[in-house]
Design an enzyme around this catalytic site. Structure first.
Site, short mmCIF file in Angstrom:
data_model
loop_
_atom_site.label_atom_id
_atom_site.label_comp_id
_atom_site.label_asym_id
_atom_site.label_seq_id
_atom_site.Cartn_x
_atom_site.Cartn_y
_atom_site.Cartn_z
N ASP A 272 0.82 -1.21 0.00
CA ASP A 272 0.00 0.00 0.00
C ASP A 272 0.85 1.26 0.00
O ASP A 272 2.05 1.23 0.34
CB ASP A 272 -0.90 0.02 1.24
N LYS A 294 -4.11 2.14 -1.52
CA LYS A 294 -5.38 2.75 -1.14
C LYS A 294 -5.03 4.02 -0.37
O LYS A 294 -4.34 3.97 0.64
CB LYS A 294 -6.19 1.81 -0.25
#
Length: 492
Positions: A272, A294
């Protein structure tokens, strides 16, 4: 109180990333095999006897040319435990250098040393000149000897004492018994290669071997160890698998040993945006890295795409690490990813990490619980799927004065959340903090109360992932600072 419309986040696709490569190297660390080869050392300066012992320890046949060798040099042939040393009490000649793999000039006179270096290079040898780095093809560094495990350390002459200290610390980390284990690895390698034709199985064997060596470094490995390791490797599940790994809040030193092992074993790492870049440096060099980021209220990969990618890669036999900031089991959508793997028949395991809440409290020197002020700890998400304040929060629990509440991803809903909590019974004077970029070099926090923290946050204009912590357990934070100084921004 109503929430304003929340725009949908833009979608983005997973993409493969590449490391920036190695940082510039002052020198290239190489290891030169000298066993059975001829080496010449000419001269008898102060460091010459040690160089001869070092060369002989590497199995070399060392010819020393010195018209007046020192008493220390004369004693060297009787002190070596490997290789061979002959001392010739005369000056060197160019003919002495032919056939030498390595030549060392240990003369006091610069002119003599320059002539020796030129002749040695002309004979095709690698050259070192003692205390004259400008004449060297290669240089000696500090050495940790657990042969056949050998560690060389160089500061490129900038800080020899520093290099020696680093050597001492590495020596303390590497028990002398490792020499026996590395020797066994050398002796067993052909057996392992013949038994396991696939790279993944061989790597699995050596991972188990390494774990056993670190667990029992001071005993000699036996044939029973070999048989057990071969059997364990053959019995291990074959094929790909997924491991969800907690990367911690940011500081790479907060990685667990199990997380490090997973990173070093991974074929592919899906990570991420919030994972600190230096954490990826712990992965093995051959591993592929893919950003499946994200970002809060920003472009994000769809969870379904991430799930499908994990399964697809594991089905091709890859060891996949899904690397998440903090702990994957705390607001990390681990449940969805575990379910996707199980539905596809893919083995999946979880390596927990230091949570952002733990990292923030530790960095600030605050306890999340207190036997007089906080007998319960709760983690809450600051927004729902739409990015708005969740409708189903237990406001009675948030208003409980005996609870410490940690709210993840609270920036957009901070004012509404605190205002609603106060309306539901939370004391307006309850200590509250918003911590940005937990455990990273740019960590900063804003402190205040449930009634006024949102005002301070808006005025400060800080950015980055944030964590809200609310509760009387943090009252010590106020007591430690004069009243007129609070609330304030605290940079860590």
């Amino acid at each position: 109180m109503t929430d304003s419309p929340v725009p949908l986040r833009a979608a983005r696709a997973p993409r493969e990333t590449q490391s920036a490569g190695l940082e510039p190297l002052a020198v290239l660390p190489v290891f030169v095999p000298l066993r059975g080869k001829r080496v010449v050392l000419a001269g008898s300066s102060g460091g010459a006897p040690w160089k001869v012992k070092l060369l002989a320890a590497a199995g070399a046949h060392v010819d020393v040319y010195a018209p007046e060798p020192s008493d220390e040099m004369r004693s060297v042939p009787g002190e070596i435990v490997d290789g061979h040393v002959d001392i010739h009490e005369r000056a060197w000649t160019p003919d002495d250098l032919w056939g030498a793999a390595f030549c060392i000039g240990a003369m006091e006179d610069e002119t003599d040393c320059v002539a020796f270096v030129a002749a040695a290079r002309g004979a095709g040898a690698i050259v070192n000149a003692v205390d004259r780095p400008h004449l060297c093809d290669v240089k000696f560094g500090a050495l940790v000897n657990r042969s056949p495990l050998v560690v060389g350390i160089s500061t490129e002459g900038a800080a020899p004492v520093f290099g020696q200290t680093v050597r001492a610390r590495i020596e303390a980390m590497l028990p002398r018994g490792f020499a026996r284990w590395v020797g066994a690895a050398r002796d067993w390698r052909d057996n392992v290669t013949a038994r396991f034709h696939g790279f993944a199985e061989r790597r699995s064997f050596w991972e188990r071997f390494t774990d056993r060596a670190f667990a029992e470094p001071d005993r000699a490995p036996t044939q029973q160890d070999l048989a057990e390791l071969l059997g364990e490797t053959e019995a291990a599940p074959k094929g790909g698998a997924v491991t969800l790994v907690g990367a911690g809040p940011g500081d790479a030193e907060l990685l667990t040993l199990k997380a490090l092992r997973a990173l070093r074993n991974a074929d592919v790492i899906l990570y991420d945006d919030l994972v600190a870049p230096e954490i990826l440096d712990y992965a093995r060099r051959e591993a592929r890295t893919m950003l499946v980021g994200k970002t809060g209220h920003g472009p994000s990969c769809r969870q379904d795409d991430i799930n499908a990618l994990m399964v697809q890669l594991a089905r091709t036999g890859k060891q996949v690490v899904r690397l998440k900031s903090g702990d994957p089991l705390v607001f990390g959508r681990a449940g969805e990813e575990i379910e996707a793997c199980r539905a596809a028949g893919i083995p999946v395991t979880v390596v927990p990490g230091i949570s952002a809440a733990q990292g923030a409290a530790a960095a600030l020197g605050l306890s999340l619980t207190h036997r007089d002020a906080a007998r319960r700890l709760q983690f809450v998400t600051g927004h729902d799927r739409r990015g708005a304040l969740p409708d189903d929060l237990n406001w009675g629990a948030l208003a409980d004065p005996s609870v410490t509440t940690v709210v993840y991803m609270p920036k957009r809903t901070l004012r509404a959340l605190l205002a609603r909590a106060v309306d539901e019974g939370l004391a307006p004077s309850t200590p509250a903090l918003l911590v940005f970029n937990v455990s990273r070099p740019d960590q900063a926090s804003l402190r205040g109360t449930a009634a006024d923290l949102a005002d301070h946050v808006e005025a400060a204009g800080l950015d980055g992932p944030a964590l809200l912590m609310v509760g009387e357990a943090f009252s010590e934070m106020r007591a430690a600072v004069p009243a007129e100084a609070a609330p304030e921004r605290v940079a860590i």
